[in-house]
Design an enzyme around this catalytic site. Structure first.
Site, PDB file in Angstrom:
ATOM      1  N   ASN A 150      -4.474   4.895  -5.894  1.00  0.00           N
ATOM      2  CA  ASN A 150      -5.850   5.352  -5.690  1.00  0.00           C
ATOM      3  C   ASN A 150      -6.231   6.517  -6.597  1.00  0.00           C
ATOM      4  O   ASN A 150      -7.415   6.815  -6.756  1.00  0.00           O
ATOM      5  CB  ASN A 150      -6.062   5.742  -4.225  1.00  0.00           C
ATOM      6  CG  ASN A 150      -6.284   4.529  -3.349  1.00  0.00           C
ATOM      7  OD1 ASN A 150      -6.821   3.518  -3.799  1.00  0.00           O
ATOM      8  ND2 ASN A 150      -5.860   4.606  -2.099  1.00  0.00           N
TER       9      ASN A 150
ATOM     10  N   GLU B 283       3.993   2.570  -1.390  1.00  0.00           N
ATOM     11  CA  GLU B 283       4.151   3.895  -1.987  1.00  0.00           C
ATOM     12  C   GLU B 283       4.911   4.781  -1.000  1.00  0.00           C
ATOM     13  O   GLU B 283       4.447   5.003   0.122  1.00  0.00           O
ATOM     14  CB  GLU B 283       2.781   4.509  -2.299  1.00  0.00           C
ATOM     15  CG  GLU B 283       2.032   3.782  -3.408  1.00  0.00           C
ATOM     16  CD  GLU B 283       0.643   4.345  -3.644  1.00  0.00           C
ATOM     17  OE1 GLU B 283       0.238   4.457  -4.813  1.00  0.00           O
ATOM     18  OE2 GLU B 283      -0.046   4.677  -2.640  1.00  0.00           O
TER      19      GLU B 283
ATOM     20  N   HIS C 157       2.851   4.186   2.392  1.00  0.00           N
ATOM     21  CA  HIS C 157       1.521   3.604   2.205  1.00  0.00           C
ATOM     22  C   HIS C 157       1.643   2.133   1.845  1.00  0.00           C
ATOM     23  O   HIS C 157       1.945   1.773   0.712  1.00  0.00           O
ATOM     24  CB  HIS C 157       0.753   4.368   1.119  1.00  0.00           C
ATOM     25  CG  HIS C 157      -0.621   3.838   0.902  1.00  0.00           C
ATOM     26  ND1 HIS C 157      -1.226   3.815  -0.340  1.00  0.00           N
ATOM     27  CD2 HIS C 157      -1.522   3.288   1.769  1.00  0.00           C
ATOM     28  CE1 HIS C 157      -2.433   3.285  -0.230  1.00  0.00           C
ATOM     29  NE2 HIS C 157      -2.623   2.959   1.040  1.00  0.00           N
TER      30      HIS C 157
ATOM     31  N   SER D 192      -3.823   6.673   3.541  1.00  0.00           N
ATOM     32  CA  SER D 192      -4.148   6.358   2.145  1.00  0.00           C
ATOM     33  C   SER D 192      -4.937   7.475   1.486  1.00  0.00           C
ATOM     34  O   SER D 192      -5.096   7.478   0.267  1.00  0.00           O
ATOM     35  CB  SER D 192      -4.958   5.059   2.073  1.00  0.00           C
ATOM     36  OG  SER D 192      -6.194   5.199   2.772  1.00  0.00           O
TER      37      SER D 192
END
Length: 505
Positions: A194, A156, A144, A123
């Protein structure tokens, strides 16, 4: 190339929470799954834990007993990496340490077949850097998953610099075949979620550090006005302050300490003090037996104004006019070429947050952005020390007459929801301009990955092409650190709109 054939096994290396979750997803999808962990006995323990979760799915009627039994038969703990030789996919979910991941994949490359897809669930690390240790980085990709992997639909699919298109397509189709919603993105710090989610935390912390409001009030405004499922303070307490700060630091450092991603000093102090959130019993809030819930600041009842005068177009807040009329308050409309505001009987003005401060003007109260002013249950107001108490009271009474709780915060430019949404929109436009992902995939990722009420581009269309740019430009004038400087992508977006509208008029 399409999804992986169910006849060939897949492997998961690393049997922590994420590893077990990913293995469960693959099992339920019909694959044979091999679990490996370097720690003796952990793979067998993980297999037992997955079996217990399958039992609970049967109890909840989400899985048949026959399907559970078949899944258990397909799950096999591996004694060594060599047991993974015939797998079509090896998925890694070990510690977030670059050298450890590189060493693992170098070893795997000598074991598995040439057509085996190698994937990391990292991540925070660079997919390119991990794959760079391989002889054939073209078959290496990031996958991810979000925790808990069996429940959250988003994956992802991250292409490193050397990832082959066929490998990324194969991973994408595999995730879709597993019942997930994949989104494709380039290998950028934080990937999609993120990276673009940083302002949700950062702006809440910034308002707190500026003593604009306390955590409970900021969280309540984000939930009850902004439509977010959780506020930033309660969410980071749930995630873990150390975990959330670690991701923020990773993104900040990876972007060469870009001021837009600057970490919070207040959060750093929280982590240093050991107040990590729910898992430690205290973070921004206290938890455990006897802990008192923190209540947001809510204004005392005030008298509603007899009327308001509308000057200009309220833009994103225009639906307030219908609510005001429905509350029995007279609305007088006056055309104005400048300003978008409500004038109160006292002569004071009420304006939607625009990146400016109340102290700059004579008797102005700002109100915050809402996802839906009709459904919002709370509205934030901001005023300066020079604002007339009578004007503030009328503003409070107006929104209370509309059935809203009112929180009065400090004179913070952009307030809470408005500055947060503007920065999220800006980072999203910047990401598209730099080839990170498409608008559609970014909206999907932010709605599914962090439960935002709207994706950034959905927000942008709802608020108007120029809204985010204008607000951030005003914020940047008041904080020239660069934190709020609109990206070139957002500038182009807003300017192109103005140019087209000007050519048509």
């Amino acid at each position: 190339m399409t999804a992986l054939d169910l006849s060939s096994p897949v492997a998961v290396v690393g049997t922590g929470t994420m590893g077990q979750g990913i293995a469960q997803v693959a099992l339920v999808a019909g694959h044979r799954v091999r679990l490996y962990d370097a720690a003796d006995g952990r793979a067998r323990g993980a297999a037992a834990a997955i079996g217990a979760r399958l039992d609970r799915l049967v109890e909840k009627n989400r899985l048949t007993a026959a399907d559970r039994d078949a899944a258990r038969e397909r799950l096999l703990p591996a004694e060594s990496l060599s047991d993974l030789a015939d797998c079509s996919l090896v998925m890694e979910a070990v510690l977030e340490q670059l050298d450890a991941k590189q060493a693992l994949f170098r070893e795997l490359e000598d074991i598995v077949g040439e057509d085996c897809l190698l994937a990391t669930n990292t991540s925070s690390l660079s997919v390119t850097a991990i794959g760079g240790a391989l002889r054939n980085p073209g078959r290496f990709v990031g996958l991810h998953f979000f925790n808990p992997a069996p429940l959250l639909p988003l994956v992802e699919v991250v292409s490193g610099f050397a990832t082959d298109v066929s490998s990324a397509t194969r991973a994408y189709e595999m995730a879709r075949a597993w019942g997930k919603k994949p989104v494709a993105c380039a290998d950028t710090p934080g990937f999609i979620v993120n990276r673009i989610a940083r302002p949700f935390y950062a702006e809440a912390f910034a308002v707190y550090e500026a003593q604009g409001a306390d955590p409970a009030t900021i969280d309540a405004v984000l939930r009850e006005s902004g439509g977010f499922r959780m506020g930033a303070f309660e969410l980071t307490d749930l995630i873990g302050q150390d975990v959330n700060e670690s991701v923020t630091l990773s993104v900040w450092r990876s972007f060469f300490q870009d001021v837009r991603f600057t970490p919070s000093l207040a959060q750093q102090r929280l982590v240093e003090s050991g107040r990590l959130g729910r898992k430690s019993g205290q973070g921004w809030y206290e938890y455990g037996d006897g802990a008192e819930p923190s209540e947001p600041h809510t204004a005392e009842p005030a008298q509603q104004p007899a009327y308001v005068v509308v000057e200009g177009d309220l833009g994103p807040a225009s639906e307030l006019l219908a609510l005001i009329r429905e509350a029995g308050i007279a609305v007088r409309e006056e055309e104005e070429d400048h300003g978008t505001r409500l004038v109160l009987p006292s002569g004071g003005q009420l304006a939607l947050a625009d990146g400016q401060t109340s102290v700059e003007f004579r008797d102005v109260v700002y109100f915050d952005l809402a996802l839906d002013y009709r459904r919002a249950t709370r509205i934030a107001l901001s005023a300066s020390q020079d604002t007339s108490p009578g004007t503030l009271a009328e503003a409070i009474g107006l929104f209370q007459a509309l059935g809203k709780d009112v929180s009065v915060i400090g004179d913070v430019p952009g307030m809470i929801v408005a500055r947060t949404v503007a920065r999220i929109i800006d980072l999203a436009h910047d990401a598209v301009a730099k080839g990170v992902a498409t608008e559609e995939d970014i909206d999907t990722a932010m709605r599914l990955g962090v439960n935002y009420p709207l994706g950034p581009f959905e927000w942008s269309r709802k608020l108007g092409r120029n809204w985010a740019y204008a607000l951030l430009d005003d914020l940047h004038l008041r904080d020239p650190s660069g934190r709020y400087a609109p990206s070139l992508a957002l500038y182009r977006h807003a300017y192109a709109s103005d140019k087209r509208e000007g050519s048509q008029s």
